[in-house]
Design an enzyme around this catalytic site. Structure first.
Site, PDB file in Angstrom:
ATOM      1  N   GLU A 165       0.741  -1.017  -0.081  1.00 22.69           N
ATOM      2  CA  GLU A 165      -0.142   0.085   0.169  1.00 22.69           C
ATOM      3  C   GLU A 165       0.865   1.292   0.097  1.00 22.69           C
ATOM      4  OE1 GLU A 165      -3.225  -0.050   2.653  1.00 22.69           O
ATOM      5  OE2 GLU A 165      -4.422  -1.712   1.863  1.00 22.69           O
ATOM      6  N   GLU A 369      -5.521  -8.603   0.289  1.00 24.68           N
ATOM      7  CA  GLU A 369      -6.389  -8.288   1.598  1.00 24.68           C
ATOM      8  C   GLU A 369      -7.568  -8.174   0.983  1.00 24.68           C
ATOM      9  OE1 GLU A 369      -4.807  -5.160   4.185  1.00 24.68           O
ATOM     10  OE2 GLU A 369      -2.726  -5.731   3.618  1.00 24.68           O
TER      11      GLU A 369
HETATM   12  C1  BGP Z   1      -4.804  -2.230   4.914  1.00 19.86           C
HETATM   13  C2  BGP Z   1      -3.410  -2.664   5.716  1.00 19.86           C
HETATM   14  C3  BGP Z   1      -3.273  -3.770   6.732  1.00 19.86           C
HETATM   15  C4  BGP Z   1      -4.718  -3.691   7.557  1.00 19.86           C
HETATM   16  C5  BGP Z   1      -5.829  -3.563   6.662  1.00 19.86           C
HETATM   17  C6  BGP Z   1      -7.016  -3.285   7.570  1.00 19.86           C
HETATM   18  O1  BGP Z   1      -4.547  -0.851   4.680  1.00 19.86           O
HETATM   19  O2  BGP Z   1      -2.425  -2.984   4.644  1.00 19.86           O
HETATM   20  O3  BGP Z   1      -2.052  -3.461   7.376  1.00 19.86           O
HETATM   21  O4  BGP Z   1      -4.313  -2.932   8.505  1.00 19.86           O
HETATM   22  O5  BGP Z   1      -5.434  -2.391   5.896  1.00 19.86           O
HETATM   23  O6  BGP Z   1      -7.117  -1.820   7.873  1.00 19.86           O
HETATM   24  P1  BGP Z   1      -7.204  -1.657   9.726  1.00 19.86           P
HETATM   25  O7  BGP Z   1      -6.380  -2.375  10.395  1.00 19.86           O
HETATM   26  O8  BGP Z   1      -7.219  -0.116   9.528  1.00 19.86           O
HETATM   27  O9  BGP Z   1      -8.734  -1.968   9.655  1.00 19.86           O
END
Ligand code: BGP
Length: 469
Positions: A165, A369
């Site tokens: 990201e 993800e």
């Molecule tokens: C993405 C990241 C992850 C993870 C996910 C969920 O942006 O790559 O590391 O954290 O989001 O987000 P959050 O933890 O803010 O709910």
């Protein structure tokens, strides 16, 4: 398109699940690990730090046994740069190499394909102190780190992801704790950092192809199709504006070796075009990724903005659009429901995003993800009835199958997250895992692992190769 007959998921489809080092490992200062920007960062009040996280560093064997039971074909995790080079560069920390060797070997002994993110938000703090990504020396440090990863693990790791990201670090770095929010003229600095990350990524791609010709490497941005709020042409332009700086800037560069033109004109308008040194563009053009990995949570919807300063939301994050006066304004999509944390839920948008990526880049796609953050409840008898998560994932997998039937070359699906872990900026109570970790925000309890209802469901999805949802 309504398909009269759906294509099946490919036979060797990578059914996986994801984590990242700083969110799951804990052991933040053990075995000579150095500090990362995350370790010295601030956490919103009421949320946990990352010191113990899910204690995966000490329990990875138990966790991999559970992943094996779930039937995972792949596990996407990140290597903590600060375990390999505690100061970001310099001397290798053998204990860090040993840990990831053991982790990779353990996965392979259970026939789980490791998918490795080389850098997931946790830049070594020693590099940050010297200017972080603003300093071109960080490009060299990343290249050296990449070389070390390929040398030690390239014989066994077949899928590499360069940077997790990058787009979110540039757009929402202050919220995610990945950049210093107090810097002056942040955008000028940020787009210079962005340019340096592109160079680091290109160098890693070339190095990977040279050193490990049998492995594959790709970028891993967060991609969300951007809808216009209406069919008003001004809204369409706004959607194109946002999509260029959110999505296409980060894929046009690795795939075509050029800056996206709308994104570039946006940077010109804001006075934040990066300084490009002689030879930079040649490096950027020379590196070709083998696939595109991307994280998908939801689409984004935007409307026209007429230079109105109130068009900027005070708070935004990976999935909540901030807006930029004169460029675009983030709006809610009235057709979509939201998660408990305010993120929109859009499975059809997943298919739309997959189709768009396929059309634009014509490369294999790997979802690294996708998932639902929720306040799960541990019930009596060690039960977690996370039916809402099952529903979320089921709907997304259905759309993935439709996208495959549309002709998209999707090679794998790794939902977030394999096991509960600390959210990037919302603590431990925002859970995503198939496996519950028994701890609270501040009370570590016994950290025991409990299979959620979604664990058994996903196990059957994998077993049936996506036929039984
Ligand atoms: C993405 C990241 C992850 C993870 C996910 C969920 O942006 O790559 O590391 O954290 O989001 O987000 P959050 O933890 O803010 O709910």
């Amino acid at each position: 398109m309504n398909h009269s007959k759906l294509k099946p998921f490919p036979k060797d489809f990578l059914w996986g699940a994801s984590t990242s080092a700083y969110q799951v490992e804990g052991a933040w200062d053990e075995d000579e690990k150095g500090l990362s920007v995350i370790d010295v960062g601030k956490y919103p009040e009421g949320t946990s730090d990352f010191k113990v996280a899910s204690d995966h560093y000490h329990r990875y064997k138990e966790d991999i046994a559970l992943f094996t039971e779930m039937g995972l074909k792949a596990y996407r995790f990140s290597i903590a740069w600060t375990r390999i080079y505690p100061k970001g560069t310099g001397e290798i920390n053998e204990k860090g190499i040993a840990f990831y060797n053991d982790l990779i070997n353990e996965l392979l002994s259970h026939n789980i394909e490791p998918i490795v993110t080389m850098y997931h938000f946790d830049l070594p703090y020693a590099l940050q102190e010297k200017g972080g990504w603003s300093n071109r020396e960080t490009i060299d440090a990343y290249e050296k780190y990449a070389k070390t990863l390929f040398k030690y693990f390239g014989d066994r790791v077949k899928y590499w992801l360069t940077i997790n990201e990058q787009n979110m670090m540039i757009l929402y770095g202050a919220v995610l704790g990945t950049v210093d929010s107090k810097i002056e003229n942040p955008q000028k600095k940020l787009y210079q950092q962005n340019h340096h990350m592109f160079l680091a990524q290109a160098k890693a791609i070339n190095l990977c192809h040279e050193m490990c010709p049998n492995t594959k490497i790709g970028p891993a941005p967060n991609i969300a199709y951007v809808y216009p709020a209406s069919s008003k042409p001004e809204d369409i332009l706004a959607a194109q504006n946002f999509s260029s700086i959110r999505n296409w800037l980060y894929l046009d560069m690795p795939v075509f070796g050029r800056y996206n033109s709308v994104a570039w004109s946006y940077m010109e308008e804001k006075g934040c075009t990066p300084t490009i040194q002689e030879g930079d563009m040649e490096i950027l053009e020379s590196a070709k990724p083998d696939f595109i990995a991307f994280n998908y949570y939801a689409t984004s919807t935007v409307a026209e903005s007429k230079n109105n300063t109130s068009d900027k939301n005070p708070i935004g994050d990976q999935q909540i659009t901030i807006g930029e006066p004169g460029f675009y304004r983030g709006v809610a999509n009235p057709y979509l429901e939201k998660t408990q944390f305010g993120w929109e839920i859009d499975p059809i948008g997943f298919r739309i995003t997959l189709r768009e990526l396929n059309d634009r880049y014509n490369l294999p796609l790997l979802v690294t993800e996708n998932g639902l953050g929720a306040y799960d409840k541990l019930e009596e008898g060690d039960v977690v009835n996370d039916d809402y998560r099952i529903e979320f994932l089921r709907k997304h997998i259905e759309q993935a199958r439709l996208a495959i039937s549309d002709g998209v070359n999707l090679i794998g699906y790794c939902p977030w997250s394999a096991i509960d872990l600390v959210s990037t900026h919302q603590g431990f109570s925002k859970r995503y895992g198939f496996i519950y970790v028994n701890r609270d925000e501040f009370d570590l309890k016994d950290l025991r692992r409990i299979k959620k209802k979604s664990f058994y469901w996903y196990k059957n999805v994998i077993k049936s190769n996506g036929q039984e949802l």
